[in-house]
Design a protein around this motif. Structure first.
Motif, PDB file in Angstrom:
ATOM      1  N   ILE A   4       0.778  -1.251  -0.243  1.00 49.34           N
ATOM      2  CA  ILE A   4      -0.011   0.035  -0.182  1.00 49.34           C
ATOM      3  C   ILE A   4       0.728   1.461  -0.148  1.00 49.34           C
ATOM      4  CG2 ILE A   4      -1.806   1.461   1.382  1.00 49.34           C
ATOM      5  CD1 ILE A   4      -2.996  -1.224   2.183  1.00 49.34           C
ATOM      6  N   LYS A   5       1.952   1.252   0.728  1.00 47.60           N
ATOM      7  CA  LYS A   5       2.670   2.431   0.857  1.00 47.60           C
ATOM      8  C   LYS A   5       3.544   2.571  -0.397  1.00 47.60           C
ATOM      9  CE  LYS A   5       3.890   2.234   5.845  1.00 47.60           C
ATOM     10  NZ  LYS A   5       4.901   1.723   6.833  1.00 47.60           N
ATOM     11  N   LYS A   6       3.929   1.596  -1.210  1.00 47.78           N
ATOM     12  CA  LYS A   6       4.633   1.628  -2.506  1.00 47.78           C
ATOM     13  C   LYS A   6       3.796   2.407  -3.571  1.00 47.78           C
ATOM     14  CE  LYS A   6       8.305  -1.879  -1.890  1.00 47.78           C
ATOM     15  NZ  LYS A   6       8.870  -3.121  -2.251  1.00 47.78           N
ATOM     16  N   LEU A   7       2.477   1.639  -3.365  1.00 49.61           N
ATOM     17  CA  LEU A   7       1.506   1.960  -4.357  1.00 49.61           C
ATOM     18  C   LEU A   7       0.989   3.745  -4.264  1.00 49.61           C
ATOM     19  CD1 LEU A   7      -0.644  -1.312  -4.810  1.00 49.61           C
ATOM     20  CD2 LEU A   7       0.905  -0.168  -6.452  1.00 49.61           C
ATOM     21  N   LYS A   8       0.963   3.839  -3.183  1.00 50.63           N
ATOM     22  CA  LYS A   8       0.629   5.492  -2.713  1.00 50.63           C
ATOM     23  C   LYS A   8       1.578   6.312  -3.341  1.00 50.63           C
ATOM     24  CE  LYS A   8      -2.480   5.120   1.193  1.00 50.63           C
ATOM     25  NZ  LYS A   8      -2.871   5.540   2.532  1.00 50.63           N
ATOM     26  N   ASN A  10       3.745   5.413  -5.679  1.00 53.38           N
ATOM     27  CA  ASN A  10       4.146   5.163  -6.830  1.00 53.38           C
ATOM     28  C   ASN A  10       2.883   4.444  -7.471  1.00 53.38           C
ATOM     29  OD1 ASN A  10       5.382   4.958  -9.557  1.00 53.38           O
ATOM     30  ND2 ASN A  10       7.007   3.290  -8.655  1.00 53.38           N
ATOM     31  N   PRO A  11       1.973   5.156  -7.896  1.00 54.36           N
ATOM     32  CA  PRO A  11       0.765   4.429  -8.309  1.00 54.36           C
ATOM     33  C   PRO A  11       0.827   3.514  -9.548  1.00 54.36           C
ATOM     34  CG  PRO A  11       0.277   6.483  -7.991  1.00 54.36           C
ATOM     35  CD  PRO A  11       1.780   6.446  -7.808  1.00 54.36           C
ATOM     36  N   LYS A  12       0.437   2.489  -9.781  1.00 52.18           N
ATOM     37  CA  LYS A  12       0.682   1.377 -11.008  1.00 52.18           C
ATOM     38  C   LYS A  12      -0.745   0.738 -11.278  1.00 52.18           C
ATOM     39  CE  LYS A  12       5.131   1.044 -10.964  1.00 52.18           C
ATOM     40  NZ  LYS A  12       5.957   1.757 -12.001  1.00 52.18           N
ATOM     41  N   ILE A  13      -0.834   0.299 -12.364  1.00 47.75           N
ATOM     42  CA  ILE A  13      -1.984  -0.689 -12.697  1.00 47.75           C
ATOM     43  C   ILE A  13      -1.699  -2.005 -12.232  1.00 47.75           C
ATOM     44  CG2 ILE A  13      -3.419  -1.262 -14.538  1.00 47.75           C
ATOM     45  CD1 ILE A  13      -2.674   1.166 -15.999  1.00 47.75           C
ATOM     46  N   TYR A  36      -7.432  -1.471  -3.020  1.00 47.31           N
ATOM     47  CA  TYR A  36      -7.861  -0.668  -3.844  1.00 47.31           C
ATOM     48  C   TYR A  36      -8.548   0.561  -3.078  1.00 47.31           C
ATOM     49  CZ  TYR A  36     -11.162   1.843  -7.186  1.00 47.31           C
ATOM     50  OH  TYR A  36     -11.949   2.739  -7.928  1.00 47.31           O
ATOM     51  N   ARG A  37      -9.054   0.295  -1.828  1.00 47.97           N
ATOM     52  CA  ARG A  37      -9.751   1.183  -0.897  1.00 47.97           C
ATOM     53  C   ARG A  37      -8.618   2.274  -0.398  1.00 47.97           C
ATOM     54  NH1 ARG A  37     -14.789   0.211   1.540  1.00 47.97           N
ATOM     55  NH2 ARG A  37     -15.546  -1.731   0.939  1.00 47.97           N
ATOM     56  N   ALA A  38      -7.314   1.575  -0.425  1.00 49.58           N
ATOM     57  CA  ALA A  38      -6.482   2.587   0.392  1.00 49.58           C
ATOM     58  C   ALA A  38      -5.455   3.330  -0.746  1.00 49.58           C
ATOM     59  CB  ALA A  38      -5.162   1.537   0.965  1.00 49.58           C
ATOM     60  N   THR A  39      -5.544   2.731  -2.077  1.00 45.83           N
ATOM     61  CA  THR A  39      -4.679   3.247  -3.012  1.00 45.83           C
ATOM     62  C   THR A  39      -5.513   3.754  -4.432  1.00 45.83           C
ATOM     63  OG1 THR A  39      -4.159   1.097  -4.383  1.00 45.83           O
ATOM     64  CG2 THR A  39      -2.809   1.710  -2.554  1.00 45.83           C
ATOM     65  N   HIS A  40      -6.518   3.279  -4.597  1.00 42.58           N
ATOM     66  CA  HIS A  40      -7.443   3.507  -5.888  1.00 42.58           C
ATOM     67  C   HIS A  40      -6.774   3.310  -7.043  1.00 42.58           C
ATOM     68  CE1 HIS A  40     -10.919   5.143  -3.556  1.00 42.58           C
ATOM     69  NE2 HIS A  40     -10.037   5.767  -2.717  1.00 42.58           N
ATOM     70  N   CYS A  41      -5.813   2.290  -6.979  1.00 42.29           N
ATOM     71  CA  CYS A  41      -4.843   1.843  -8.245  1.00 42.29           C
ATOM     72  C   CYS A  41      -5.989   0.763  -9.042  1.00 42.29           C
ATOM     73  CB  CYS A  41      -3.885   1.002  -7.976  1.00 42.29           C
ATOM     74  SG  CYS A  41      -2.391   2.355  -7.362  1.00 42.29           S
TER      75      CYS A  41
END
Length: 207
Positions: A4-8, A10-13, A36-41
């Motif tokens: 979650i921290k990494k995707l926040k 550096n967002p990815k699909i 998804y709830r945390a990052t919306h990726c």
């Protein structure tokens, strides 16, 4: 939490292929729901199991809103193009593969619409330098046995019980009715039996 921290930052699909091979799908989707709830990726899942959307946990359905997109199955001609393109990418010197062997391999793959099957058969033929019809038939039978073993081993307890009852009834009658299954599967609700029938239709076990 680390994901979650990494995707926040550096967002990815997120793309997950062959979801149907994961044994605990419910746990996976609950994890993706949290992610998804945390990052919306954006999340893309790829599977050949047509009923996977219907069996999602309710909270996952309400959060992820998956839109189903169906892809056309490969035909023999398309599989032949795919195979030849893959063979061109191999830098090692390959034995001469007869056109007849390629056609036979792609005919088998066409029945399952599976590029993986075509490549797998071809690889075994190359490794053994054997492209005879008999050897190809033997390879296919071996792959089918492995598929069945994997299929059985990945069934859930209730699916295993359903399959056992399905086979027991089939030994007595060629035509299987849901009412007959309901008599033997007394711990299953009619809706659950209906879900299992749909799932096994998707598996290709019943039509």
């Amino acid at each position: 939490l680390q994901a979650i921290k990494k995707l926040k930052s550096n967002p990815k699909i997120i793309i997950i292929d062959e979801v149907n091979l994961i044994s605990d799908v419910t746990n996976l989707f609950n994890y993706l729901n949290t992610l998804y709830r945390a990052t919306h990726c954006p999340i893309i899942i790829i599977t050949n199991k047509r009923t996977i959307h219907e069996n999602l946990p309710e909270d996952v359905k309400l959060t992820l809103f998956f839109e189903k997109i169906e892809f056309k199955a490969y035909n023999c001609s398309e599989l032949k193009h795919i195979l030849k393109d893959r063979l061109k990418e191999i830098t090692l010197k390959l034995p001469n593969i007869p056109e007849g062997a390629i056609n036979k391999i792609c005919a088998y793959g066409g029945k399952e619409s599976s590029a993986r099957m075509v490549i797998n058969i071809t690889l075994k033929c190359i490794l053994n330098n054997n492209f005879s019809e008999k050897y190809i038939d033997d390879v296919v039978r071996g792959l089918e046995r492995e598929d069945w073993k994997n299929f059985i081993n990945n069934l859930r307890v209730n699916e295993m019980e359903f399959l056992k009852n399905l086979l027991d009834i089939q030994m007595i009658s060629k035509e299987i009715k849901s009412s007959e299954l309901a008599k033997t599967l007394k711990d299953f609700t009619p809706s659950r039996i209906s879900q299992l029938i749909t799932a096994f239709e998707d598996y290709g076990i019943i039509e």
